[in-house]
Design a protein around this motif. Structure first.
Motif, PDB file in Angstrom:
ATOM      1  N   LEU A   1      -1.630 -21.050  18.801  1.00  0.00           N
ATOM      2  CA  LEU A   1      -1.187 -22.374  18.429  1.00  0.00           C
ATOM      3  C   LEU A   1      -2.252 -23.404  18.798  1.00  0.00           C
ATOM      4  CD1 LEU A   1       1.498 -23.114  17.185  1.00  0.00           C
ATOM      5  CD2 LEU A   1       2.235 -23.881  19.424  1.00  0.00           C
ATOM      6  N   SER A   2      -2.762 -23.253  19.994  1.00  0.00           N
ATOM      7  CA  SER A   2      -3.771 -24.195  20.434  1.00  0.00           C
ATOM      8  C   SER A   2      -4.983 -24.119  19.520  1.00  0.00           C
ATOM      9  CB  SER A   2      -4.215 -23.911  21.854  1.00  0.00           C
ATOM     10  OG  SER A   2      -3.231 -23.250  22.548  1.00  0.00           O
ATOM     11  N   GLU A   3      -5.352 -22.896  19.151  1.00  0.00           N
ATOM     12  CA  GLU A   3      -6.514 -22.726  18.281  1.00  0.00           C
ATOM     13  C   GLU A   3      -6.281 -23.448  16.969  1.00  0.00           C
ATOM     14  OE1 GLU A   3      -8.982 -18.745  18.081  1.00  0.00           O
ATOM     15  OE2 GLU A   3      -7.589 -18.962  16.406  1.00  0.00           O
ATOM     16  N   CYS A   4      -5.102 -23.243  16.462  1.00  0.00           N
ATOM     17  CA  CYS A   4      -4.704 -23.882  15.222  1.00  0.00           C
ATOM     18  C   CYS A   4      -4.896 -25.378  15.308  1.00  0.00           C
ATOM     19  CB  CYS A   4      -3.219 -23.642  14.979  1.00  0.00           C
ATOM     20  SG  CYS A   4      -2.903 -22.418  13.765  1.00  0.00           S
ATOM     21  N   VAL A   5      -4.347 -25.917  16.371  1.00  0.00           N
ATOM     22  CA  VAL A   5      -4.391 -27.365  16.527  1.00  0.00           C
ATOM     23  C   VAL A   5      -5.825 -27.832  16.610  1.00  0.00           C
ATOM     24  CG1 VAL A   5      -3.834 -29.242  18.073  1.00  0.00           C
ATOM     25  CG2 VAL A   5      -2.156 -27.484  17.612  1.00  0.00           C
ATOM     26  N   GLU A   6      -6.595 -27.088  17.345  1.00  0.00           N
ATOM     27  CA  GLU A   6      -7.995 -27.465  17.518  1.00  0.00           C
ATOM     28  C   GLU A   6      -8.696 -27.532  16.171  1.00  0.00           C
ATOM     29  OE1 GLU A   6     -11.684 -25.942  20.279  1.00  0.00           O
ATOM     30  OE2 GLU A   6      -9.735 -24.931  20.344  1.00  0.00           O
ATOM     31  N   LEU A   7      -8.453 -26.503  15.350  1.00  0.00           N
ATOM     32  CA  LEU A   7      -9.098 -26.432  14.055  1.00  0.00           C
ATOM     33  C   LEU A   7      -8.624 -27.566  13.168  1.00  0.00           C
ATOM     34  CD1 LEU A   7      -9.073 -22.611  13.455  1.00  0.00           C
ATOM     35  CD2 LEU A   7     -10.951 -24.075  14.179  1.00  0.00           C
TER      36      LEU A   7
END
Lengths: 393, 821
Positions: free
Chosen positions: B225-231
């Motif tokens: 989820l965090s990765e998603c948000v970062e992207l």
């Protein structure tokens, strides 16, 4: 005599009887002169009724003596209608038996004139009371007290004898007494009325009696019990009095050294309790006009005047400014300047040296009262002046 | 020794060479003496003259030898010094010469070196000149190469992005696109680049779509989820929306955990409260026989209303909810705040917006968590094991520190501390009511212990009681009352101590919240000292006093022994126990009073008042019991027709017996007290039958005598001068005073009863006998025997007055009867 001390109270006036005495009453029908009746107790000599007149202006006592040959007097009651009529309860000794009786008496008509001529004579050559009738129906004896109908026409009395309350009708100028109705205290053991009071309220249809530790109310129309305060006092109840202005309020006192104030509509708990005496309290009396003033007499030789403002018919008292208070006399134990006023002991009177068995307010002067101790000392005292003005102004 | 000699020698040499000019002033006083052989002003003539004048021949000889010896040693010292200095000088000369030679050689070598260096510089310059052209060419070629590579990257970009999309390598795709984005933007006016840009856009839109989809599916792990948000952030997605979405995802997960927690709590706390009274009864130490270790026993029984104990519950809360919350906060901060601060996003006020959202989110969830925790804490009604609760609270508080650390501005920690404070205060209240009910239970036990032996046999009011209800009869167990008192007192004290120990856990050093100002100050002073200890002491006093009020009238409901015991207890409290307890509390809790506290003296005064009231009441009750006997005996008898007295009436013996046993009973708990000296024949005293006649009035002025008194004035003199006797008056805390009070009440009752009756000759004589008997036995109990005399005089006098045929009995006959018993 000009009174120079503006707020200082007059010294008590003391009168000594030669016999022991327990019976005291104010002469109820007399509203002009300050007059008290005292009955003596002597087993050896003829007993006497002392008629004590107090001259307020000169602070002097005038007395007259009438003989009561029937026996030693335990209780005395003055008729509310006729100045000359009174009742006594007395002990008669005959054949090694002591019997308590009750009778209605009339004072001889000329007792007053005799005393004025030569006061010394009357003591040595006293006149005798005139018997009107015995309150004796033949069945009940041992009368504890006789009560006149308050403010009545002097035709009705109640006598308490053993466990009976007898209502008498006096006829033919009180020369004849007939029992119109009676009530009997039922219960285990030997029950005995010790004292009673005829309520001035409800059209004089109620009576309160004391037996042992209980106080009972009676309806005189049906002669049935209307309320009962079991264990009103821890020990014997000695005396009762009705608040003259609040119809449901009743004061009682007893051997537990306490004075209790009751609202007879709710007899579970006393409204107020005083514990100022250090021995049995024998008498409690409301002032007839200002019912916050309550007198109590005790066998600790003290007479106490209490100011029960909170349960009186004048609960708020009167506003007093400090100046007036600062002139208050020594005996005044009240918390000064407190508003509303609090219940308090006004004065403790220490003039007696033996048990004080009776105290009565004068029927003529609401600020004056008499107390009687066993040694035959009668003391006439007044409500402290500061308190009097506080109540009046 | 050696060095001092050397210094002296040096000093003398210096002096010799005149080097001490500067020290002159200091030494002036000493050296002005011309006889000082070591001083600068030494005058041999004066010295010799002085010697010759003052010394004997032998002394002169000695002086001379000494002098010669000194001169010799000075000579040798000088020689040594000269030799040493010479040697040093020689070696210095050698060294200087050697140095000169070496320097010359070195100079030559340096010259050679500089020549060589010049040659090397020439060569190097020529080489770099020849290589200059080639270097420029190489640089240019490499530049072209880079450019070509970049172009190639651009042309391959759409394909590469597609590939990434296929492989789900979103991160790489975004990275690549970001690298190319600026260039594409710049050259978008060229058709070829434009084409590439459009392709890229299309692909990236698709990618973003996919990412959003993934984000929306809550199932993905926190890390994903965090990765998603970062992207997504890198793809210029609106941050606010992302924050909201992120938080709502987190919320749904956390709420699940909260629900799990809630399931642990009983659904209806009010119903459980009814089942479980707030003050759980502590086991009574008195009943158990051992006043110690009573707290842990109840502690062992868990609260019946919940399955998990509080520590477990808090543990779960911490491990699941709080740690998840921390995780959320960390990743959120990582994504939206820390990152944003560095990147270009900072300009858009994103960190501020994001942290505001986070704070609201945390506050909201924490509030729900707190309400759950509070509900659970409220269920902790049992006052048994406090350590469990304290540990739970500690853990609760400690774990919240993590949140505070992550989110410094948050009110969470503060609110958490408040919860702990409330729990502690609540706890203190529970302990107070537990103490109170313990006290009342102890009293019930004492009451039972007092009642048991009385049923067994001894029925006198003086019957003590054996603790534990053994076979001992009341009067035969004289130690029982003190034992009861000490065991009651000890068990209360123990209870207080164990409660203090339990409460003390709140302030233990290893507990995180114990260093909060509340726990250092207010909790100790207002909570423990005032609410708990002081209130309990007040309760003890008040409840004791109630025994006087409600039981006052009949006197039967409270056993007199209990009154006596409580009175002593209160008195002990006044003298020592209160001070002890409060000192103990102050020491244990190091109370620093910021707000005013109840002073010890107030409490002591209250305890003393209670003790006084109880003792007075005891006197009243005991006096009443004896009075009743006397009253009945006077009232029920026909005194006129009684027979000639042959015996002391049994009731009088009973009165003496009871007084004796009361004396024993009081003596168990109270000290003797002082009494006035007895006259030698205290027990043998005659009464005048006419003693109680009336006296002259003090108010002679207004006194109106009506007739000669029929009574004997002379015998009444002592009454005139004696003090007025207060019958029901305050007693002192000692045995004599108590017994005196009881006897006063009894005799006064006797007197009043006698005055209500009429007597025959034998009736009077019986009273004479009875009074003489009482006199024989009662005088020893009272503080002032005259009091007994006086009252008995009055009784006999009054009965004589009330006698129809007063013929008193012979004193000798009375004595015989009384001695016969």
């Amino acid at each position: 005599v000009v009174n120079h001390w503006k707020m200082e109270d007059d010294a008590p006036v003391i009168y000594g009887l030669e016999f022991q005495a327990r019976a005291l009453t104010a002469q109820t029908a007399e509203t002009d002169a300050i007059r008290f009746l005292v009955g003596t107790q002597s087993l050896k000599f003829d007993n006497q009724i002392h008629i004590i007149d107090f001259d307020d202006e000169n602070n002097i006592i005038n007395k007259n003596v009438l003989l009561h040959r029937a026996g030693e007097i335990w209780h005395i009651g003055a008729s509310p209608a006729d100045k000359a009529v009174l009742t006594t309860c007395y002990n008669k000794t005959s054949d090694s038996r002591v019997v308590s009786c009750a009778a209605v008496w009339r004072m001889p008509s000329d007792w007053e004139t005799g005393s004025n001529e030569s006061p010394d004579d009357s003591a040595h050559n006293p006149q005798t009371l005139e018997l009107l009738c015995h309150l004796d129906d033949g069945a009940h004896s041992n009368a504890a007290c006789v009560l006149w109908e308050p403010m009545g026409d002097g035709k009705r009395v109640i006598s308490l004898a053993d466990n009976h309350a007898l209502l008498w009708d006096l006829q033919e100028s009180s020369t004849q007494a007939t029992v119109s109705s009676s009530a009997t205290l039922e219960g285990k053991g030997q029950l005995k009325f010790t004292s009673g009071k005829w309520s001035p309220h409800h059209n004089c249809s109620q009576l309160a009696t004391a037996n042992d530790t209980a106080i009972r109310g009676w309806d005189l129309r049906s002669m049935s019990q209307i309320y009962c305060i079991e264990n009103a006092h821890g020990q014997l109840v000695r005396d009762l009095d009705f608040n003259p202005n609040r119809q449901y309020y009743l004061a009682s006192c007893g051997d537990d050294c306490k004075v209790k104030f009751w609202d007879v509509r709710n007899v579970q708990e006393p409204v107020k309790t005083l514990e100022e005496h250090s021995h049995w309290v024998w008498s409690v009396r409301y002032n007839h006009s200002h019912d916050q003033l309550v007198l109590t007499a005790s066998s600790d030789s003290r007479l106490i005047l209490s100011n029960m403002v909170s349960i009186s018919s004048e609960p708020f008292g009167h506003l007093v400014d400090d100046e007036e208070l600062s002139e208050g006399e020594e005996n005044h134990h009240e918390d000064k300047g407190k508003e509303p006023l609090q219940d308090s002991v006004v004065s403790t009177f220490e003039e007696h040296e033996d048990s004080v068995y009776a105290a009565e307010w004068s029927s003529a002067d609401p600020w004056l009262f008499a107390s009687l101790s066993y040694d035959g000392r009668l003391v006439i005292n007044r409500v402290p002046r500061a308190l009097k003005y506080r109540i009046l102004l | 020794m050696e060095s001092s000699r050397k210094r002296r020698v040096h000093g003398m040499l210096k002096l010799y060479y005149g080097m001490n000019e500067e020290g002159k002033a200091a030494e002036q006083a000493k050296s002005l003496d011309p006889c000082d052989i070591n001083g600068p002003h030494f005058d041999h003539e004066v010295f010799l003259n002085k010697l010759r004048r003052e010394c004997s021949l032998a002394e002169l000889m000695d002086q001379e030898t000494c002098m010669v010896k000194q001169i010799r040693s000075l000579d040798s010292d000088m020689q040594t010094l000269v030799y040493e200095n010479y040697n040093k000088f020689i070696s210095a000369t050698d060294t200087i010469r050697k140095m000169k030679n070496d320097f010359k050689k070195m100079e030559d070598e340096m010259d050679g070196l500089s020549a060589n260096m010049a040659a090397i510089t020439d060569f190097s310059a020529s080489i770099s000149g020849t290589l200059q052209d080639q270097h420029a060419q190489i640089t240019k070629l490499s530049g072209v190469h880079t450019l070509l590579r970049k172009l190639q990257f651009l042309f391959e970009l759409p394909a590469r992005l597609n590939k990434c999309l296929e492989l789900q390598a979103f991160a790489q795709a975004v990275r690549s696109h970001r690298r190319a984005r600026c260039v594409l933007q710049q050259y978008s006016h060229l058709p070829s680049f434009k084409g590439i840009q459009d392709d890229c856009h299309a692909i990236m839109d698709k990618l973003a779509q996919e990412l959003r989809q993934k984000f929306r599916d809550g199932g993905s792990s926190a890390k994903d989820l965090s990765e998603c948000v970062e992207l997504l952030l890198q793809l210029d997605e609106p941050a606010e929306e992302l924050c909201d979405k992120f938080l709502s995802h987190a919320r749904s997960r956390l709420e699940l955990e909260l629900q799990a927690l809630e399931a642990e709590i009983t659904p209806c706390p009010s119903a459980s409260a009814v089942k479980d009274p707030p003050a759980r009864r502590l086991p009574s130490a008195a009943a158990a026989g051992s006043p110690t270790d009573n707290l842990p026993k109840t502690g062992a029984t868990p609260s019946p209303t919940s399955n998990t104990d509080i520590l477990e519950f808090i543990d779960r809360g911490c491990n699941e909810f709080v740690s998840s919350l921390c995780l959320v906060i960390t990743s959120y901060q990582e994504l939206f705040i820390t990152h944003a601060q560095t990147g270009e996003l900072a300009s858009k006020n994103i960190p501020q917006m994001a942290s505001a959202k986070l704070n609201a989110f945390v506050d909201d969830l924490a509030a729900r968590y707190f309400s759950l925790v509070e509900r659970r804490i409220q269920e902790e009604k049992g006052v048994g094991d406090n350590s469990l609760l304290v540990r739970a609270l500690d853990r609760f508080h400690r774990r919240l520190q993590a949140v505070t650390k992550l989110l410094p501005g948050s009110a969470v920690a503060h609110r958490g501390t408040e919860i702990v404070m409330r729990a502690a205060t609540e706890r203190v209240k529970q302990y107070l009511s537990a103490l109170q009910s313990f006290y009342m239970d102890s009293l019930t036990d004492v009451r039972q212990a007092l009642a048991t032996p009385r049923l067994a046999g001894a029925s006198g009011p003086g019957g003590g009681a054996h603790f534990g209800g053994a076979a001992a009869s009341g009067r035969d167990a004289p130690t029982s009352l003190p034992e009861l008192l000490s065991s009651l007192s000890a068990s209360i004290l123990n209870q207080i101590k164990s409660v203090l120990a339990s409460v003390h856990l709140f302030t233990a050093k290893d507990i995180t919240f114990s260093n909060k100002p509340y726990f250092k100050g207010e909790f100790c002073s207002q909570g423990v000292r005032e609410s708990l200890v002081v209130n309990f002491i007040k309760f003890v006093c008040q409840s004791s006093r109630q025994f006087c009020d409600n039981a006052g009238d009949k006197g039967g409901s409270t056993p007199p022994a209990l009154l006596l015991l409580l009175s002593r207890l209160c008195l002990d409290y006044e003298t020592s126990t209160i001070t002890y307890i409060l000192t103990l509390t102050d020491e244990q809790f190091l109370v620093q009073h910021h707000s005013p506290v109840t002073p010890v003296t107030t409490l002591c005064a209250e305890a003393r008042e209670a003790a006084q009231k109880l003792l007075n009441h005891y006197v009243k009750v005991q006096g009443l019991i004896i009075s009743q006997m006397l009253r009945k005996s006077v009232e029920t008898r026909d005194w006129v027709n009684t027979i000639e007295p042959r015996n002391v009436r049994a009731v009088m013996k009973r009165v003496v017996e009871d007084t004796t046993s009361i004396d024993v009973q009081v003596g168990l708990l109270y000290e003797e007290g002082v009494r006035k000296a007895h006259s030698s024949d205290s027990s043998k005293r005659t009464f005048s039958v006419y003693s109680s006649s009336r006296q002259q009035a003090r108010y002679a002025a207004s006194y109106t005598p009506s007739a000669p008194m029929d009574t004997n004035l002379l015998s009444n003199i002592h009454k005139l001068f004696s003090e007025r006797i207060d019958i029901f008056s305050s007693v002192e805390f000692n045995k004599v005073s108590v017994i005196t009070g009881i006897i006063k009440i009894s005799l006064k009752t006797f007197l009043e009863c006698v005055r209500l009756r009429t007597f025959g000759r034998f009736g009077l004589q019986q009273i004479q006998v009875d009074c003489h008997y009482l006199q024989m036995y009662l005088w020893r109990f009272v503080s002032d025997e005259n009091l007994v005399h006086f009252l008995l005089d009055e009784i006999v006098g009054s009965s004589a007055h009330r006698c129809l045929d007063p013929a008193p009995m012979e004193q000798s006959v009375i004595e015989v009867i009384c001695e016969r018993g």
